[in-house]
Design an enzyme around this catalytic site. Structure first.
Site, short mmCIF file in Angstrom:
data_model
loop_
_atom_site.label_atom_id
_atom_site.label_comp_id
_atom_site.label_asym_id
_atom_site.label_seq_id
_atom_site.Cartn_x
_atom_site.Cartn_y
_atom_site.Cartn_z
N SER A 152 0.87 -1.12 -0.07
CA SER A 152 0.16 -0.07 0.07
C SER A 152 1.06 1.28 0.01
O SER A 152 1.81 1.42 0.75
CB SER A 152 -0.87 -0.03 1.38
OG SER A 152 -1.56 -1.14 1.44
N THR B 5 1.43 4.08 1.40
CA THR B 5 1.13 4.95 2.56
C THR B 5 2.58 5.60 2.90
O THR B 5 2.54 6.19 3.92
CB THR B 5 0.56 4.41 3.77
OG1 THR B 5 1.35 3.07 3.79
CG2 THR B 5 -0.98 3.89 3.47
N SER C 46 6.34 -1.13 10.47
CA SER C 46 5.48 -0.47 9.82
C SER C 46 5.46 1.11 9.58
O SER C 46 6.12 1.50 10.43
CB SER C 46 3.90 -0.92 10.23
OG SER C 46 3.53 -0.26 11.45
N LYS C 47 4.82 1.41 8.67
CA LYS C 47 4.69 2.98 8.28
C LYS C 47 4.21 3.79 9.60
O LYS C 47 4.63 4.76 9.94
CB LYS C 47 4.12 3.36 7.06
CG LYS C 47 4.95 2.82 6.01
CD LYS C 47 4.16 2.27 4.79
CE LYS C 47 4.72 1.75 3.65
NZ LYS C 47 3.98 1.05 2.90
N GLN C 48 3.16 2.87 10.28
CA GLN C 48 2.57 3.68 11.21
C GLN C 48 3.26 3.68 12.82
O GLN C 48 3.35 4.35 13.33
CB GLN C 48 0.92 2.70 11.65
CG GLN C 48 0.22 2.83 10.60
CD GLN C 48 0.43 2.11 9.43
OE1 GLN C 48 1.25 1.25 9.39
NE2 GLN C 48 -0.55 2.11 8.34
#
Length: 291
Positions: free
Chosen positions: A14, A16, A233-235
């Protein structure tokens, strides 16, 4: 004699944010699983949610893959170009009574332990005059399947309570539908992905059946975690890959997959490192990383 299908795998990030080390490990595992059997490896950009996608993210992801020698065997597929395919599938499911309109809020569903206070599955009060999502209508099932790495898997699927959204109230198609439609359309035979997506498999199997399609084989690898034990993760602010160090990054990814690459590979080119990796790929060794 039955003709065997050529292996077709894929990597589907994704957009993001830029590619990080955890994503590289998954990309490399899926690439090597395909290439070790002379299969095809495809790249798909899952750009379904423009509200969460920085405009530069896709270019950064593709640049990182290219820098690390991971090239798609077919033109990159963008989910944003295939809304009509998802709409067709949604209409097919609605017509077959395998999907339904739902105007319940998350708060309402939580207050009723996942049950729909407006009886959406039975036609309820959802109308085209108020915002509604479309959900897939699951059947109660004790689902079992064979994971190519983890072995026999079992999941309990609860109708209504677990019904996934396939079209959001905002008008965006959801992952659970799009991933199935894409894999069907691209003829994907095998999916290598992180074990954080394992819980979605039983639901996806029912969507495949509802669309009269054969599901792929699944192979779920351990996710890479940070020092706090959180999935990279990007988060969680995982740092972007340094594209100037592809050999070092690939070597580290091979080590994370327990492939035991020799130190001499650090002095080789990206192509030579990938050649060694394809020849020595050992799927069984990956499982030992989670023991």
């Amino acid at each position: 004699m039955t003709k065997l299908l050529q292996y077709r795998g894929r990597f589907a990030p994704s957009p993001t944010g830029p590619l990080h080390f955890g994503s590289l490990v998954t990309a490399l595992a899926s690439y090597l699983e395909a290439k070790s059997v002379s299969g095809q490896w495809l790249v798909r950009i899952e750009d379904l949610d423009p509200l969460r996608e920085p405009p530069e993210a896709t270019e950064k992801i593709l640049s990182s893959l290219d820098a690390h020698g991971l090239s798609s065997d077919e033109p990159v597929r963008f989910q944003s170009h295939h809304h009509s395919d998802y709409q067709t599938a949604t209409e097919q499911l609605l017509k077959a009574c395998k999907a339904y309109r739902c105007s319940c809020s998350r708060k309402q569903l939580q207050a009723h332990q996942g049950r729909h206070p407006q009886h959406c599955r039975d036609g309820g009060s959802a109308t085209k005059d108020q915002p509604f999502a479309i959900r897939f209508a699951l059947s109660d099932e004790h689902c079992q399947w064979q994971d190519l790495l983890l072995g026999r898997q079992q999941q309990l699927v609860q109708a209504e309570i677990d019904d996934p959204v396939i079209l959001r109230k905002e008008g965006f198609f959801a992952y659970q539908l799009a991933v199935v439609v894409d894999d069907m359309d691209q003829g994907i035979t095998d999916v290598v992905r992180g074990s954080d997506l394992l819980d979605m498999t039983a639901q996806q199997l029912q969507i495949y059946r509802a669309l009269n399609a054969t599901p792929p084989n699944w192979l779920h690898i351990p996710v890479i975690v940070n020092e706090q034990g959180q999935k990279l993760s990007k988060q969680n602010h995982a740092p972007a890959l340094d594209n100037c160090k592809p050999v070092e990054n690939l070597f580290a990814a091979l080590s994370a997959l327990n492939q035991q690459p020799p130190q001499s590979l650090l002095c080789e080119s990206v192509d030579n490192l990938l050649d060694w990796s394809r020849t020595h790929w050992n799927r069984r060794a990956v499982h030992l990383t989670s023991q």
